[in-house]
Design an enzyme around this catalytic site. Structure first.
Site, PDB file in Angstrom:
ATOM      1  CG  PHE A 125       0.315   7.515   7.349  1.00  0.00           C
ATOM      2  CD1 PHE A 125       1.020   7.425   8.533  1.00  0.00           C
ATOM      3  CD2 PHE A 125       0.194   8.757   6.739  1.00  0.00           C
ATOM      4  CE1 PHE A 125       1.577   8.556   9.114  1.00  0.00           C
ATOM      5  CE2 PHE A 125       0.748   9.899   7.313  1.00  0.00           C
ATOM      6  CZ  PHE A 125       1.441   9.795   8.506  1.00  0.00           C
ATOM      7  N   GLY A 144       0.794  -1.220   0.000  1.00  0.00           N
ATOM      8  CA  GLY A 144       0.000   0.000   0.000  1.00  0.00           C
ATOM      9  C   GLY A 144       0.828   1.273   0.000  1.00  0.00           C
ATOM     10  CB  CYS A 145      -0.211   4.713   0.908  1.00  0.00           C
ATOM     11  SG  CYS A 145      -1.709   4.823  -0.088  1.00  0.00           S
ATOM     12  CB  ALA A 146       3.334   2.458   4.358  1.00  0.00           C
ATOM     13  CB  ALA A 147       5.095   0.029  -0.382  1.00  0.00           C
TER      14      ALA A 147
END
Length: 386
Positions: A356, A159-162
């Site tokens: 996040f 997701g966005c934290a990657a």
């Protein structure tokens, strides 16, 4: 902090970003979704409100289907849903469209770092919007001229934290194996997962996400001519009681994303303690690279840490002009920040980056913007050595 170049230091030396050719205004896509809800006027009105207030003006997509009228958009049929693209169709589009964007971003990063492809020792590819094997990592190698012996690490479905997770992994590689040069390539085609709107909750994610790619090179700084980001300590943390607040699952018609409206509140409750843990007793830094998951997320970080508007402007501007690009977004923010610091001839400046993702996961990392040595400074130093 001493930022003289040494083998144990790890820095982002070059960055590159890429966007698809098709741009779509938030107003147009709101009208498209509203027209698909002609039998649900209450939901259509709510859709327009959500799309107007989320902080996004423009997004980019690999799918021209969104540019026309409702009759031509298979992703948002108003009546017959039998023609909605299957997950297999969407993955075929991903396979076709992801590679060119990844190549463009990676080539820009190599050029920005003034680095030859054969110097790259590790390749981390990041995506949560498409999967196939052999994957993006394998296909990038001949296209970029990387060594076939490059150490490949696909980071998928985080997701966005990657994106920030990959940067922290690269820092650890460089510090553990001095001399390594790590190329990170993130590609996300979020708009391939649009689905017909059935309830209010699905509108939040539909209003935010766009397509794009980003890349960076992490290694010990190779040149005093580069404006680079020195990577400090950081960590990943799972926030309590939030497992169900962001989910991303494979469905029959693309991936099913759920974003809870509680996310900004959860970050407001838990983030300050984590940032204090990261920064210890240090003063709050000047630079804040916040993943703009949505306007509410940036608001929550700004409020809880008492930041000035100037400190969140990079995140808000990226959200406004391209939307949330999932794992890519933090590199778009860091790239814009570094460009403005370099243009303004700013001195060495401390910062913190955060992103996040599902979990809820928070990735947190300290960094320092380090300016290039100007020729005048070099001459002074050289003269002093004589």
């Amino acid at each position: 902090m001493n930022h003289s170049m040494n083998l144990s230091s790890a820095a982002i030396q070059g960055m590159g970003t890429a966007l698809p050719v098709h741009s779509v205004s938030q107003t147009d896509i709101a009208e498209l979704i509203a027209s698909s809800l002609h039998d649900r006027p209450d939901l259509a009105r709510f859709a327009k409100r959500v799309f107007k207030s989320c902080g996004v003006d423009t997004r980019y997509t690999v799918e021209p289907s969104y540019l026309g009228t409702l009759e031509h958009c298979r992703y948002l049929p108003s009546t017959d849903e039998s023609d909605i693209p299957t997950t297999k169709e969407r993955m075929n589009t991903y396979k076709q469209e992801a590679l060119p964007l990844g190549i463009e971003a990676a080539q820009k990063a190599l050029q920005d770092a003034n680095m030859s492809p054969d110097k790259i020792t590790h390749l981390i590819t990041v995506s949560c919007t498409g999967q196939y094997s052999p994957g993006l990592d394998v296909l990038l190698i001949p296209q970029l001229g990387l060594s076939p012996r490059v150490n490949r690490m696909p980071l998928i479905f985080h997701g966005c934290a990657a994106g920030l997770k990959a940067i922290q992994m690269a820092r650890d590689i460089v510090q553990g194996a001095p001399g390594s040069q790590v190329l990170i390539v993130c590609v996300e085609l979020c708009t391939l997962h649009f689905q017909p709107v059935k309830e209010r909750e699905s509108l939040f994610s539909a209003s935010l996400f766009g397509d794009g790619a980003s890349a960076c090179i992490v290694g010990a700084p190779q040149s005093q001519d580069l404006h680079y980001l020195d990577l400090g300590t950081g960590y990943s943390v799972l926030l309590p009681d939030s497992t169900e607040d962001m989910t991303w699952e494979v469905g029959n018609h693309g991936y099913d994303l759920y974003l809870s409206p509680r996310i900004p509140k959860l970050l407001g409750v838990h983030l300050e303690e984590e940032l204090r843990q990261l920064l210890q007793s240090e003063e709050l830094p000047e630079l804040w690279a916040i993943h703009p998951g949505g306007r509410g997320i940036v608001d929550a970080v700004q409020n809880v840490m008492n930041l000035e508007d100037e400190q969140t402007k990079y995140s808000r501007e990226i959200l406004r002009t391209v939307g949330n690009l999932s794992s890519n977004t933090i590199l778009f923010v860091l790239n814009a920040m570094r460009a403005e610091m370099a243009a303004g001839q700013r001195p060495s400046t401390e910062g913190v980056a955060m992103a996040f993702g599902p979990g809820l996961t928070a990735e947190l990392m300290k960094f320092t913007y380090v300016p290039a040595f100007s020729p005048a400074v070099k001459e002074e130093k050289d003269h002093a050595l004589l």
